[in-house]
Design an enzyme around this catalytic site. Sequence first.
Site, PDB file in Angstrom:
ATOM      1  N   GLU A   1      27.465  46.021  39.073  1.00  0.00           N
ATOM      2  CA  GLU A   1      26.223  45.728  38.360  1.00  0.00           C
ATOM      3  C   GLU A   1      25.093  46.643  38.828  1.00  0.00           C
ATOM      4  O   GLU A   1      24.249  47.058  38.037  1.00  0.00           O
ATOM      5  CB  GLU A   1      25.821  44.268  38.612  1.00  0.00           C
ATOM      6  CG  GLU A   1      26.820  43.250  38.083  1.00  0.00           C
ATOM      7  CD  GLU A   1      26.538  41.861  38.598  1.00  0.00           C
ATOM      8  OE1 GLU A   1      26.481  40.936  37.773  1.00  0.00           O
ATOM      9  OE2 GLU A   1      26.381  41.679  39.822  1.00  0.00           O
TER      10      GLU A   1
ATOM     11  N   ASP B   1      30.688  36.713  29.190  1.00  0.00           N
ATOM     12  CA  ASP B   1      31.657  35.795  28.581  1.00  0.00           C
ATOM     13  C   ASP B   1      30.917  34.587  28.042  1.00  0.00           C
ATOM     14  O   ASP B   1      29.756  34.353  28.387  1.00  0.00           O
ATOM     15  CB  ASP B   1      32.715  35.362  29.610  1.00  0.00           C
ATOM     16  CG  ASP B   1      32.105  34.631  30.798  1.00  0.00           C
ATOM     17  OD1 ASP B   1      32.195  33.399  30.848  1.00  0.00           O
ATOM     18  OD2 ASP B   1      31.516  35.300  31.683  1.00  0.00           O
TER      19      ASP B   1
END
Length: 233
Positions: free
Chosen positions: A4, A191
């Site tokens: 990230e 998700d």
Amino acid sequence: MEAEAKPLIQTLELKEDVPAKIVGPAPCVTFSGEHQGLSVHVVWNGRCKDHGVDNVGTVPASLSTYLAVLAFKPDVVISAGTCGGFKAQGAAIGDVFLGTAVINHDRRIPLPSFDKYGLGHAQLLATPHLQAALGLKSGVVSSGNSLDYTDKCMEIMTAHGAALKEMEAAAIAWACALYKVPLMCVKAVTDIVDGDRPTAEEFLENLHSAAAALQSTLPKVLGYLAGKELAQL
């Protein structure tokens, strides 16, 4: 996680702080530089020496935040990362959200007053103008220490209108509150929590896509912050 942080570090051309601004045994690693007149510091929780994976969850996040606030004395802390999103709250894979508040969904202490303490509901820095300018979505961020969740976790997240589920923001908020430093959350969806669970391969693929969305959005967020008072956000 390093996946990230790395795209943002590269995009902003930040350099690892040498000598370290946060010394061991704390495992977090910091990178610093400037962007549109702002001093920017990115903190990665580092890697677990025993297992060789990224340090994730509320404990490393809280420790890293506490030490980083002491080291850099920031005007604003941004919890930037990936998360699960709730379709019921308008989330889709790749969306980038601004957090409005944080809660803990797995810190259940059914005792008087401790129940509210466990939930840890806290408001984040209000950023309505930033949200409108960049066309971002917004919602409540719910934190826990597991990638999956129990039925009770889902009950708590649903009851409090959570739009996002991740593993650090509420802990970061706690550390920021100690020093009265305002916190923003900028999160990209990997998700859908209230949908079909992705396979491990799908999740990792979505993680890279979400990291790319952060890479694109965070410089715009920083650019909007430059030269503004908090009340203008």
